[in-house]
Design a protein around this motif. Structure first.
Motif, mmCIF file in Angstrom:
data_model
loop_
_atom_site.group_PDB
_atom_site.id
_atom_site.type_symbol
_atom_site.label_atom_id
_atom_site.label_comp_id
_atom_site.label_asym_id
_atom_site.label_seq_id
_atom_site.Cartn_x
_atom_site.Cartn_y
_atom_site.Cartn_z
ATOM 1 N N ALA A 218 0.834 -1.206 0.000
ATOM 2 C CA ALA A 218 0.000 0.000 0.000
ATOM 3 C C ALA A 218 0.867 1.254 0.000
ATOM 4 C CB ALA A 218 -0.925 -0.002 1.215
ATOM 5 N N ARG A 219 1.914 1.256 0.800
ATOM 6 C CA ARG A 219 2.804 2.423 0.878
ATOM 7 C C ARG A 219 3.436 2.707 -0.484
ATOM 8 N NH1 ARG A 219 6.429 0.295 3.827
ATOM 9 N NH2 ARG A 219 5.419 0.670 5.832
ATOM 10 N N ALA A 220 3.902 1.658 -1.137
ATOM 11 C CA ALA A 220 4.545 1.816 -2.444
ATOM 12 C C ALA A 220 3.560 2.377 -3.475
ATOM 13 C CB ALA A 220 5.080 0.459 -2.920
ATOM 14 N N ILE A 221 2.355 1.824 -3.519
ATOM 15 C CA ILE A 221 1.353 2.284 -4.490
ATOM 16 C C ILE A 221 0.969 3.737 -4.210
ATOM 17 C CG2 ILE A 221 -0.998 1.945 -5.338
ATOM 18 C CD1 ILE A 221 0.943 -0.269 -6.187
ATOM 19 N N LEU A 222 0.749 4.065 -2.947
ATOM 20 C CA LEU A 222 0.345 5.434 -2.601
ATOM 21 C C LEU A 222 1.459 6.436 -2.898
ATOM 22 C CD1 LEU A 222 -1.602 4.798 0.745
ATOM 23 C CD2 LEU A 222 -2.568 5.353 -1.502
ATOM 24 N N TYR A 282 -12.838 3.218 4.403
ATOM 25 C CA TYR A 282 -11.660 2.421 4.776
ATOM 26 C C TYR A 282 -10.754 3.181 5.746
ATOM 27 C CZ TYR A 282 -12.869 -0.963 1.148
ATOM 28 O OH TYR A 282 -13.506 -1.924 0.391
ATOM 29 N N LYS A 283 -11.349 4.070 6.487
ATOM 30 C CA LYS A 283 -10.587 4.933 7.393
ATOM 31 C C LYS A 283 -9.743 4.138 8.390
ATOM 32 C CE LYS A 283 -11.112 8.811 10.609
ATOM 33 N NZ LYS A 283 -12.076 9.650 11.359
ATOM 34 N N SER A 284 -10.319 3.087 8.959
ATOM 35 C CA SER A 284 -9.587 2.309 9.974
ATOM 36 C C SER A 284 -8.363 1.623 9.371
ATOM 37 C CB SER A 284 -10.501 1.272 10.625
ATOM 38 O OG SER A 284 -11.003 0.366 9.653
ATOM 39 N N SER A 285 -8.471 1.169 8.119
ATOM 40 C CA SER A 285 -7.323 0.531 7.454
ATOM 41 C C SER A 285 -6.264 1.572 7.109
ATOM 42 C CB SER A 285 -7.776 -0.176 6.169
ATOM 43 O OG SER A 285 -8.645 -1.247 6.467
ATOM 44 N N ILE A 286 -6.717 2.734 6.641
ATOM 45 C CA ILE A 286 -5.781 3.809 6.282
ATOM 46 C C ILE A 286 -5.000 4.281 7.499
ATOM 47 C CG2 ILE A 286 -5.648 6.190 5.442
ATOM 48 C CD1 ILE A 286 -8.185 5.518 3.745
ATOM 49 N N PRO A 290 0.167 6.407 9.751
ATOM 50 C CA PRO A 290 -0.181 7.826 9.668
ATOM 51 C C PRO A 290 0.170 8.489 8.340
ATOM 52 C CG PRO A 290 0.827 7.334 11.786
ATOM 53 C CD PRO A 290 0.960 6.099 10.951
ATOM 54 N N VAL A 291 1.256 8.064 7.709
ATOM 55 C CA VAL A 291 1.695 8.697 6.459
ATOM 56 C C VAL A 291 0.673 8.516 5.337
ATOM 57 C CG1 VAL A 291 2.970 6.736 5.499
ATOM 58 C CG2 VAL A 291 3.736 9.061 5.003
ATOM 59 N N PHE A 292 -0.195 7.510 5.451
ATOM 60 C CA PHE A 292 -1.165 7.264 4.387
ATOM 61 C C PHE A 292 -2.117 8.448 4.193
ATOM 62 C CE2 PHE A 292 -0.989 2.308 4.699
ATOM 63 C CZ PHE A 292 0.281 2.349 4.141
ATOM 64 N N HIS A 293 -2.519 9.103 5.276
ATOM 65 C CA HIS A 293 -3.403 10.261 5.142
ATOM 66 C C HIS A 293 -2.699 11.387 4.377
ATOM 67 C CE1 HIS A 293 -7.040 9.175 7.209
ATOM 68 N NE2 HIS A 293 -6.382 8.763 8.287
ATOM 69 N N GLU A 294 -1.426 11.592 4.681
ATOM 70 C CA GLU A 294 -0.667 12.628 3.962
ATOM 71 C C GLU A 294 -0.565 12.300 2.473
ATOM 72 O OE1 GLU A 294 3.066 13.887 5.815
ATOM 73 O OE2 GLU A 294 2.552 12.517 7.434
ATOM 74 N N LEU A 295 -0.286 11.047 2.171
ATOM 75 C CA LEU A 295 -0.166 10.642 0.779
ATOM 76 C C LEU A 295 -1.498 10.792 0.043
ATOM 77 C CD1 LEU A 295 2.092 7.494 1.296
ATOM 78 C CD2 LEU A 295 2.771 9.638 0.224
ATOM 79 N N GLN A 313 3.679 17.351 5.678
ATOM 80 C CA GLN A 313 3.976 17.279 7.106
ATOM 81 C C GLN A 313 4.374 15.850 7.468
ATOM 82 O OE1 GLN A 313 0.361 18.811 8.929
ATOM 83 N NE2 GLN A 313 1.326 20.792 9.219
ATOM 84 N N GLY A 314 4.764 15.655 8.707
ATOM 85 C CA GLY A 314 4.999 14.319 9.233
ATOM 86 C C GLY A 314 6.122 13.566 8.545
ATOM 87 N N MET A 315 5.988 12.233 8.519
ATOM 88 C CA MET A 315 7.053 11.364 8.031
ATOM 89 C C MET A 315 7.390 11.631 6.573
ATOM 90 S SD MET A 315 7.055 7.210 7.819
ATOM 91 C CE MET A 315 6.344 7.068 9.450
ATOM 92 N N PHE A 316 6.364 11.735 5.732
ATOM 93 C CA PHE A 316 6.579 11.954 4.309
ATOM 94 C C PHE A 316 7.311 13.272 4.079
ATOM 95 C CE2 PHE A 316 4.787 13.093 0.020
ATOM 96 C CZ PHE A 316 5.476 12.109 -0.674
ATOM 97 N N GLY A 317 6.878 14.300 4.806
ATOM 98 C CA GLY A 317 7.536 15.603 4.687
ATOM 99 C C GLY A 317 8.960 15.585 5.174
ATOM 100 N N ASP A 318 9.219 14.845 6.251
ATOM 101 C CA ASP A 318 10.576 14.776 6.795
ATOM 102 C C ASP A 318 11.542 14.166 5.783
ATOM 103 O OD1 ASP A 318 9.749 15.906 9.130
ATOM 104 O OD2 ASP A 318 9.574 14.017 10.230
ATOM 105 N N ILE A 319 11.099 13.108 5.095
ATOM 106 C CA ILE A 319 11.968 12.481 4.101
ATOM 107 C C ILE A 319 12.207 13.437 2.948
ATOM 108 C CG2 ILE A 319 12.176 10.579 2.452
ATOM 109 C CD1 ILE A 319 10.525 8.878 4.348
#
Length: 326
Positions: A218-222, A282-286, A290-295, A313-319
């Protein structure tokens, strides 16, 4: 005659100094050679003889890395990129090949396996191997991140050289004692080798903790979709399924994967209400990561023009910031 012109004329050709320095390295005087590599290259840079400075640093980085002197080799590799910037070298195939040549000299050493964790000597050996791996990964990562920044400034695409992103992703994955798949994915999605990315994901899923396999997919696709890249997102999903089938492995089945499948279909058309409904249903799965909401916020902006209030913001922004993004 100006002082600068005099310097240019009095410096010997780089080949002469390279031959001398190779001898110092082969004699085992790595520290002494390091200081001389830095000193000679700096003189060539001051004289604006950038091509010769690059030759000195290229040779030095390669030799030090071949001898296992990772810290020294990485420092010279960084100076090599710094000289590319000072000399305003354009990003092209020849210069990329020089970056790749240095990258391939970084050691690849497996962490010891099947050790007795109750044995003090084995634990010491493992600890030393982990520390050495960390030095290798940090050194190579610093060099390649600098090379990506240079490529952005001097002619590559907006996200930097895809080839260098692939190099960095592969090295982080293969050499890190504890793999951070978020960083690995960050670079693969900016690369140009979805098949290699797929094989890396399949390998990771074969050794990750239960419940991490669907998160990795999921992370890779998003991440692909957050760049507006629907083609490679679909291609990656198909390739992962294909490789898992050929290895007779079960593809993960979960609500999160179900969400990803529906999302890939939804983004093929102008369907913002359906996109929002999927996020809600699918909120509970997302929320498993936490980074999924940002993506998904980024995806909404890319595909449907929904402006973000607080981008990156957050993890995605930090990278992204770590890579030098504005």
């Amino acid at each position: 005659m100006s002082r600068e012109r005099a310097k240019r004329l009095t410096l010997p050709p780089a080949k002469e100094n390279i031959a001398k320095l190779e001898k110092v390295v082969k004699e085992g005087n790595y520290y002494g050679a390091q200081q001389m590599y830095k000193s000679f290259s700096a003189r060539y840079v001051t004289a604006e003889r950038y091509s010769e400075a690059l030759d000195v640093l290229d040779s030095g980085a390669g030799l030090q890395l071949e001898k296992g002197q990772v810290t020294c080799g990485a420092e010279l590799a960084m100076l090599f990129v710094d000289t590319l910037v000072k000399g305003k070298y354009a990003y092209d195939d020849d210069t990329l090949d020089r970056v790749r040549k240095i990258y391939k000299k970084f050691p690849r050493i497996s962490v010891p396996q099947h050790l007795d964790l109750t044995d003090d000597d084995d634990m010491q050996q493992l600890s030393e191997a982990f520390a050495a791996a960390k030095v290798r990964v940090e050194g190579c990562s610093s060099f390649l991140r600098a090379a990506i920044k240079w490529s952005v400034e001097f002619g590559a695409c907006r996200n930097g050289s895809p080839e260098i992103h692939d190099m960095l992703a592969e090295y982080i994955y293969s050499e890190s004692p504890e793999v951070d798949m978020t960083k690995v994915s960050f670079h693969f999605v900016r690369g140009k080798n979805p098949k290699k990315f797929a094989s890396t994901l399949v390998n990771f899923m074969g050794k990750c903790y239960p419940g991490e396999d669907d998160l990795a997919i999921a992370r890779a696709i998003l991440m692909y979709l957050s760049l507006g890249n629907l083609r490679d997102a679909n291609g990656l999903m198909d390739e992962v399924k294909k490789q898992m089938q050929s290895k007779e492995l079960d593809f993960p089945q979960s609500e999160l994967i179900q969400f990803i499948n529906y999302l890939l279909l939804t983004l093929q058309r102008d369907a913002l209400p359906l996109f929002n409904m999927l996020r809600q249903n699918y909120k509970s799965s997302i929320e498993r990561e936490p980074v999924f909401h940002e993506l998904l916020d980024e995806i909404a902006e890319k595909f449907y023009g929904v402006r973000r209030r607080n981008p990156l913001q957050g993890m995605f922004g930090d990278i992204f910031k770590m890579m030098g993004g504005e």
